[in-house]
Motif scaffolding. Structure first.
Motif: not given
Length: 160
Positions: A99-102, A131-134, A137-138, A146-149
């Motif tokens: 959660x902190x990483x996100x 890609x990191x956000x994706x 999220x994945x 995740x797919x959107x990012x």
């Protein structure tokens, strides 16, 4: 020697060792530079990435936070925020704090995106942060976001 030429030689060797995947040797040179010139935001970020590459996550986190602190005290360095945030997000993820990483990865993405908008073109750093956000999220199960990012990152990687 402790002149500009010697410093440039140490810096060149540090980056060469990094590109060769010889991270411990690169770290020695980056730390040598730090002893010569003191702490700078860019150098702290490079040391953070190097500690991250060898799996020394507490040290990596300390250096990324140090870089952000140094950037925060110098408004002319505001464009450098994204790289330290992205590195920090990776460390936080490896530590298991998704959660902190996100939150940190999203800040990196937003920073790169804002810089792209100012410049008028997309950069691969925006794609990398997307890609990191994706990935995060994945991992959280939010597959549509995740797919959107991931699709945005793919679009940017194809043009950069």
């Amino acid at each position: 020697r402790r002149d500009d030429l010697a410093l440039k030689a140490v810096q060149a060797l540090a980056f060469t060792r990094w590109k060769q995947g010889r991270y411990r040797e690169a770290l020695e040179r980056f730390l040598e530079m730090e002893a010569l010139v003191g702490r700078t935001a860019a150098l702290s970020e490079n040391i953070g990435h190097t500690y991250n590459a060898i799996g020394a996550y507490p040290e990596a986190e300390r250096y990324f936070k140090q870089a952000l602190s140094l950037i925060g005290s110098d408004p002319s360095l505001s464009d450098s925020v994204g790289g330290s945030l992205l590195g920090l997000a990776g460390v936080q993820e490896r530590r298991g704090d998704a959660s902190v990483a996100m939150s940190t990865a999203m800040k990196a993405y937003e920073t790169f995106k804002a810089n792209d908008k100012k410049r008028g073109w997309d950069t691969s750093l925006t794609a990398k942060s997307a890609m990191q956000v994706s990935k995060l999220l994945f991992g959280s199960g939010d597959l549509p976001k995740a797919e959107k990012f991931a699709l945005e990152a793919l679009r940017i990687f194809e043009v950069t």
